[in-house]
Design an enzyme around this catalytic site. Structure first.
Site, PDB file in Angstrom:
ATOM      1  CB  SER A   1      54.634  17.674  25.138  1.00 52.97           C
ATOM      2  OG  SER A   1      53.363  17.511  25.741  1.00 52.97           O
TER       3      SER A   1
ATOM      4  CE  LYS B   1      56.723  14.471  17.742  1.00 49.06           C
ATOM      5  NZ  LYS B   1      56.075  13.184  18.016  1.00 49.06           N
TER       6      LYS B   1
ATOM      7  CB  ALA C   1      56.157   9.083  20.548  1.00 53.41           C
TER       8      ALA C   1
ATOM      9  CB  THR D   1      45.587  11.600  14.213  1.00 55.56           C
ATOM     10  OG1 THR D   1      46.265  12.337  15.229  1.00 55.56           O
ATOM     11  CG2 THR D   1      44.096  11.731  14.428  1.00 55.56           C
TER      12      THR D   1
END
Length: 551
Positions: A299, A339, A151, A514
């Protein structure tokens, strides 16, 4: 007088060119000869004109054919993910034209969306997955390959079909919050080019679940219409219930669409019921259009979010999400994954998360996210340029090649803990080691021993010599299959050799993010090709995971 008149007539005749004089025989011959020459000249000119016209037509034909061939080749080239154009030129041009990484990201997505609308978007050509050497079974779906995109590439599901076209087996969109939120102030994304790394503190900026659900609903309707099912609710429900023969999220055979959801930044950290309701709202809006729902509790850019990884609150949140997902209005329900952070890696933390997964009925874990830590530069001893040293001081999550070793270690730790089952006192099931032969595809598809045994018993593609019939599975083995928790791995994966390593450590899917920012649209195709070369013993010298400074 008469003489003067005769002289005047003679003068007049001479002045008028003797028009009224009777032509002589010689003059007739001269005219006839001139006429003949004129006809011959006209004929010659016609022949020359015909020749020139024919030559002109040939030239125009050749020119038109050349232009058509060039345009066709150019079209095939610029829309093929294998093109160096995508893997080398485009990422560098974007970094040059857009110093701000977020601006580059936005313009890239807008451009890809526009190109998709006219059929000029890059896509994986040639169907390299057709021979099935990378197939893997995930949640009852046979995927073309075990590579996924994380994501963040497509936060609001603007271009899911474009990203699916890059060739990944799983595409994750999001994270998506219940209502729109801006995220953190800009600037909030920085590149570290010498490390092929990023630091971001987006703060889960999102258009909100309602907006994304509307977009995904429209995508579903267009798909149903393209199949000739119509635009009515019955047509939509047919696709949702799987009658189109493809997963309703990805709408493509051999692929899955994951939708990541998150809580609002403003929701109090200590109000677990309110937080659970945030996630449930997202599920209610989005579950119908997802093959996998991903609960983001990791996050680093939303205050208090990682505290939700503690066993008690995580169990409550995940249980609410699973219950809501099971109520989704479609025949097959989406799988649910959570996650988790790479920074919460103690035995106690891993055990608590695995316990919550078992207690809530979640189907699996995505191991890894960005890290709050700042790893040493690669290669060892490399001194970052001054501007990059300053960027390393920014608050946010770091992602880059340095995370790879930690990802492999975490996958092994979660695999071992999950395989103990809901009761950690239960002995670990006996593992059957598969022969490690680089030319076989089983070790990278599911190298964990029990999965090797299952694949053999189901007579799936295998180079091993022993295989059991499907009806030979006993009840205990069947229960083991049904209760097996799936792991996706993300963090620092940049090439095919690394992808195989995380799969060999116990993951079912290796995810990248990335690497695509720096490697462009051709990254997935390249990684899969490197995997095949490793598997079949044809590997060339793979690039080191240690990036080099850009020149």
């Amino acid at each position: 007088m008469r003489g003067q008149l005769q002289w005047s007539r003679a003068q007049a005749v001479r002045r008028t060119g003797q028009f009224h004089a009777r032509p002589t025989l010689r003059q007739f011959q001269q005219v006839r000869h001139a006429s003949s020459e004129l006809k011959q000249e006209v004929a010659r000119n016609e022949k020359i004109g015909d020749a020139r016209s024919g030559l002109s037509r040939v030239k125009n034909l050749l020119l038109g054919t050349t232009i058509t061939a060039v345009l066709a080749f150019g079209y095939l080239y610029v829309t093929d993910t294998r093109a160096t154009f995508h893997q080398w030129l485009v990422p560098r041009v974007l970094r040059t034209l857009f110093p701000d990484a977020e601006d580059a990201h936005k313009i890239s997505n807008k451009t890809l969306k526009a190109l998709y609308s006219v059929g000029l978007h890059p896509r994986e050509r040639g169907n390299p997955d057709v021979n099935g050497d990378l197939k893997v079974d995930v949640f009852g779906h046979v995927l073309d390959n075990p590579i996924g995109t994380s994501a963040g590439l497509d936060k609001n599901a603007d271009i899911p079909d474009v990203v699916l076209g890059f060739g990944a087996g799983i595409v994750e969109v999001g994270g998506i919050t219940p209502r729109p939120q801006e995220g953190n102030p800009k600037p909030r994304v920085w590149r570290i080019p010498s490390q092929n790394a990023l630091i971001n503190r987006y703060g889960l900026n999102s258009e909100g679940a309602d907006s994304v659900a509307t977009r995904l609903r429209q995508r579903l309707r267009e798909f149903a219409y393209a199949l000739g099912l119509g635009l009515d609710p019955v047509a939509e429900q047919s696709v949702l219930d799987g009658y189109a023969g493809v997963p309703p999220g990805s709408q493509m055979p051999g692929r899955l669409l994951a939708v990541q959801i998150a809580k609002m930044k403003e929701t109090p950290d200590n109000d677990i019921d309110a937080i659970a309701q945030d996630y449930v709202y997202c599920v209610n809006q989005l579950a119908k259009y997802a093959d996998i729902l991903v609960v983001n509790v990791s996050s680093p850019n939303t205050p208090g979010l990682r505290n939700l990884q503690q066993a008690a609150p995580l169990t409550k949140i995940l249980t609410a999400v699973v219950d809501a997902a099971q109520a989704a209005d479609r025949k097959t329900k989406p799988a649910v994954m959570v996650k988790v952070s790479p920074d919460e890696d103690s035995e106690e933390q891993v055990s608590g998360i695995c316990g919550a997964v078992w207690a809530s009925g979640v189907d699996g874990i995505i191991v890894g996210n960005t890290t709050k830590k700042r790893p040493d530069a690669l290669p060892a001893g490399y001194l970052l340029p001054q501007n990059e040293q300053s960027i390393m001081l920014e608050t946010g999550g770091y992602s880059g090649p340095q995370l790879f070793e930690r990802t492999v270690a975490l996958v092994k730790k979660y695999r071992a803990t999950l395989d103990k089952g809901p009761n950690e006192a239960k002995p670990e099931p006996k593992k059957i080691e598969a022969p490690k032969q680089p030319e076989k595809s089983e070790f990278q598809l599911e190298t964990e021993a029990m999965r090797e045994k299952i694949k053999q018993q189901l007579q799936q593609k295998s180079d091993t010599t022993q295989s059991a019939a499907p009806n030979s599975l006993d009840a205990e083995t069947k229960a083991s299959i049904e209760s097996k928790k799936v792991i996706f791995a993300t963090g620092g994966i940049t090439n095919g050799k690394q992808a195989l390593e995380v799969l060999n450590a116990g993951a079912s899917v290796a995810m990248v993010y990335t690497a695509m920012v720096y490697g462009g649209a051709g990254t997935i195709t390249r990684i899969k090709q490197e995997m095949r070369e490793e598997i079949h013993g044809l590997s060339r010298q793979l690039p080191s995971s240690a990036p080099r400074e850009e020149r």
